[in-house]
Design an enzyme around this catalytic site. Structure first.
Site, PDB file in Angstrom:
ATOM      1  N   GLU A 140       0.844  -1.213   0.000  1.00  0.00           N
ATOM      2  CA  GLU A 140       0.000   0.000   0.000  1.00  0.00           C
ATOM      3  C   GLU A 140       0.869   1.249   0.000  1.00  0.00           C
ATOM      4  O   GLU A 140       1.970   1.247   0.554  1.00  0.00           O
ATOM      5  CB  GLU A 140      -0.853   0.017   1.286  1.00  0.00           C
ATOM      6  CG  GLU A 140      -2.216  -0.626   1.157  1.00  0.00           C
ATOM      7  CD  GLU A 140      -3.242   0.279   0.472  1.00  0.00           C
ATOM      8  OE1 GLU A 140      -2.843   1.208  -0.256  1.00  0.00           O
ATOM      9  OE2 GLU A 140      -4.435   0.041   0.664  1.00  0.00           O
ATOM     10  N   ASP A 141       0.352   2.323  -0.562  1.00  0.00           N
ATOM     11  CA  ASP A 141       1.052   3.609  -0.493  1.00  0.00           C
ATOM     12  C   ASP A 141       0.915   4.233   0.890  1.00  0.00           C
ATOM     13  O   ASP A 141       1.868   4.712   1.480  1.00  0.00           O
ATOM     14  CB  ASP A 141       0.547   4.578  -1.571  1.00  0.00           C
ATOM     15  CG  ASP A 141      -0.977   4.710  -1.591  1.00  0.00           C
ATOM     16  OD1 ASP A 141      -1.668   3.975  -0.847  1.00  0.00           O
ATOM     17  OD2 ASP A 141      -1.489   5.542  -2.355  1.00  0.00           O
TER      18      ASP A 141
ATOM     19  N   ASP B 249      -4.339   4.981   6.292  1.00  0.00           N
ATOM     20  CA  ASP B 249      -4.892   6.112   7.050  1.00  0.00           C
ATOM     21  C   ASP B 249      -5.802   5.523   8.135  1.00  0.00           C
ATOM     22  O   ASP B 249      -5.329   5.093   9.182  1.00  0.00           O
ATOM     23  CB  ASP B 249      -5.620   7.004   6.040  1.00  0.00           C
ATOM     24  CG  ASP B 249      -6.172   8.277   6.638  1.00  0.00           C
ATOM     25  OD1 ASP B 249      -5.968   8.526   7.830  1.00  0.00           O
ATOM     26  OD2 ASP B 249      -6.828   9.047   5.902  1.00  0.00           O
TER      27      ASP B 249
ATOM     28  N   PHE C 174      -2.483  15.909   4.901  1.00  0.00           N
ATOM     29  CA  PHE C 174      -2.728  15.338   3.571  1.00  0.00           C
ATOM     30  C   PHE C 174      -1.462  15.492   2.734  1.00  0.00           C
ATOM     31  O   PHE C 174      -0.907  16.582   2.616  1.00  0.00           O
ATOM     32  CB  PHE C 174      -3.904  16.056   2.900  1.00  0.00           C
ATOM     33  CG  PHE C 174      -4.262  15.470   1.574  1.00  0.00           C
ATOM     34  CD1 PHE C 174      -5.043  14.317   1.487  1.00  0.00           C
ATOM     35  CD2 PHE C 174      -3.813  16.057   0.393  1.00  0.00           C
ATOM     36  CE1 PHE C 174      -5.368  13.766   0.249  1.00  0.00           C
ATOM     37  CE2 PHE C 174      -4.135  15.499  -0.848  1.00  0.00           C
ATOM     38  CZ  PHE C 174      -4.911  14.360  -0.907  1.00  0.00           C
ATOM     39  N   VAL C 175      -1.020  14.406   2.145  1.00  0.00           N
ATOM     40  CA  VAL C 175       0.221  14.429   1.373  1.00  0.00           C
ATOM     41  C   VAL C 175      -0.011  14.000  -0.082  1.00  0.00           C
ATOM     42  O   VAL C 175      -0.968  13.279  -0.375  1.00  0.00           O
ATOM     43  CB  VAL C 175       1.307  13.525   2.022  1.00  0.00           C
ATOM     44  CG1 VAL C 175       1.742  14.067   3.372  1.00  0.00           C
ATOM     45  CG2 VAL C 175       0.817  12.081   2.168  1.00  0.00           C
TER      46      VAL C 175
ATOM     47  N   ASP D 241      -1.981  11.057  -5.013  1.00  0.00           N
ATOM     48  CA  ASP D 241      -2.518  12.149  -5.825  1.00  0.00           C
ATOM     49  C   ASP D 241      -3.360  13.127  -5.028  1.00  0.00           C
ATOM     50  O   ASP D 241      -3.847  12.812  -3.944  1.00  0.00           O
ATOM     51  CB  ASP D 241      -3.388  11.580  -6.945  1.00  0.00           C
ATOM     52  CG  ASP D 241      -4.736  11.086  -6.421  1.00  0.00           C
ATOM     53  OD1 ASP D 241      -4.741  10.303  -5.439  1.00  0.00           O
ATOM     54  OD2 ASP D 241      -5.772  11.494  -6.962  1.00  0.00           O
TER      55      ASP D 241
ATOM     56  N   ARG E 292       0.859  12.472  -8.778  1.00  0.00           N
ATOM     57  CA  ARG E 292       1.407  11.122  -8.536  1.00  0.00           C
ATOM     58  C   ARG E 292       2.854  10.993  -9.010  1.00  0.00           C
ATOM     59  O   ARG E 292       3.619  10.191  -8.499  1.00  0.00           O
ATOM     60  CB  ARG E 292       0.578  10.064  -9.289  1.00  0.00           C
ATOM     61  CG  ARG E 292      -0.817   9.854  -8.760  1.00  0.00           C
ATOM     62  CD  ARG E 292      -1.389   8.562  -9.335  1.00  0.00           C
ATOM     63  NE  ARG E 292      -2.834   8.515  -9.247  1.00  0.00           N
ATOM     64  CZ  ARG E 292      -3.519   8.122  -8.178  1.00  0.00           C
ATOM     65  NH1 ARG E 292      -2.877   7.762  -7.085  1.00  0.00           N
ATOM     66  NH2 ARG E 292      -4.830   8.100  -8.195  1.00  0.00           N
TER      67      ARG E 292
HETATM   68  P1  5GP Z   1      -7.774   4.389   4.556  1.00  0.00           P
HETATM   69  O1  5GP Z   1      -8.438   5.460   5.368  1.00  0.00           O
HETATM   70  O2  5GP Z   1      -8.775   3.419   4.008  1.00  0.00           O
HETATM   71  O3  5GP Z   1      -6.667   3.736   5.311  1.00  0.00           O
HETATM   72  O4  5GP Z   1      -7.113   5.106   3.325  1.00  0.00           O
HETATM   73  C1  5GP Z   1      -7.855   5.238   2.162  1.00  0.00           C
HETATM   74  C2  5GP Z   1      -7.127   5.843   1.032  1.00  0.00           C
HETATM   75  O5  5GP Z   1      -7.168   7.237   1.225  1.00  0.00           O
HETATM   76  C3  5GP Z   1      -5.664   5.533   0.829  1.00  0.00           C
HETATM   77  O6  5GP Z   1      -5.406   4.340   0.152  1.00  0.00           O
HETATM   78  C4  5GP Z   1      -5.274   6.728  -0.029  1.00  0.00           C
HETATM   79  O7  5GP Z   1      -5.631   6.474  -1.371  1.00  0.00           O
HETATM   80  C5  5GP Z   1      -6.136   7.811   0.535  1.00  0.00           C
HETATM   81  N1  5GP Z   1      -5.382   8.668   1.449  1.00  0.00           N
HETATM   82  C6  5GP Z   1      -5.340   8.647   2.801  1.00  0.00           C
HETATM   83  N2  5GP Z   1      -4.536   9.615   3.263  1.00  0.00           N
HETATM   84  C7  5GP Z   1      -4.062  10.263   2.166  1.00  0.00           C
HETATM   85  C8  5GP Z   1      -3.162  11.371   1.984  1.00  0.00           C
HETATM   86  O8  5GP Z   1      -2.623  11.987   2.916  1.00  0.00           O
HETATM   87  N3  5GP Z   1      -2.914  11.735   0.684  1.00  0.00           N
HETATM   88  C9  5GP Z   1      -3.476  11.113  -0.385  1.00  0.00           C
HETATM   89  N4  5GP Z   1      -3.142  11.555  -1.599  1.00  0.00           N
HETATM   90  N5  5GP Z   1      -4.319  10.058  -0.238  1.00  0.00           N
HETATM   91  C10 5GP Z   1      -4.598   9.652   1.015  1.00  0.00           C
END
Ligand code: 5GP
Length: 181
Positions: free
Chosen positions: A106-107, A110, A159-160, A166, A172
């Protein structure tokens, strides 16, 4: 050498340089070293979660020196019948992964909701074990119990963008990670 902008504009928002390239690469190397040590006898299958993880996965997997397979998935959620609620599907998962050690790549993690969906599907496929590798983790937002085995860098709630991540489809391709100002 070329200079890297400290402040960039993407659409209506400004972002500041946050995590430089060398720091990203050092974190990836640490995760790769650990994976190479821990999974050397496992013939793991890496499942790269698109779109965001593509750059991280490319750099991480170049440092993996044990036999492995690599596949790419997308998470799709839709509402099934009223009795089944939301159904999660992994698009692109065509191979048989039963009995295998799977590493989700995963990137960013969150809240962990996305991860929960992926693990929910994989748990029905009789895999041997599931490991999680993420470049970025937001520990203050993370609400789930799953262990994050290989976590590159922890950040706050900000937020990054960049390095695969993206903002509204843009950013990206940035080589470094930027934070919203
Ligand atoms: P989750 O809340 O399900 O762990 O994260 C969901 C998705 O939100 C991540 O896979 C990512 O695509 C997006 N996301 C969460 N935090 C960030 C952030 O700081 N920057 C970006 N660009 N996407 C984020």
């Amino acid at each position: 050498m070329f200079s890297v902008s400290e402040i960039i504009t993407i659409k209506d928002k400004k972002f500041k340089r946050f995590i430089p390239h060398e720091q990203i690469q050092a974190a990836i190397q640490k995760s790769a070293d650990l994976i190479n040590r821990e999974l050397k006898n496992e013939l793991p299958v890496f499942l790269v979660v698109l779109n965001g993880a593509f750059i991280f996965a490319a750099d991480l997997l170049k440092e993996i020196n044990i036999p492995c397979e690599i596949s790419f998935i997308k998470v799709a959620s839709y509402h099934g019948t009223s009795s089944s609620g939301t159904v999660n599907e992994l698009i692109g998962l065509t191979e048989d992964i039963s009995g295998r050690t799977v590493v989700i790549v995963e990137d960013i993690v969150d809240t962990g909701i996305t991860l929960e969906k992926i693990i929910g599907v994989l748990n029905k496929k009789n895999v041997k074990q599931i490991k999680v590798a993420t470049l970025l983790l937001k520990p203050r937002s993370y609400k789930k119990e799953f262990k994050i085995n290989y976590s590159g860098l922890s950040i706050g709630d900000e937020f990054v963008v960049g390095y695969g991540l993206d903002y509204d489809g843009l950013g990206r391709n940035l080589k470094e990670i930027y934070v919203l100002v």
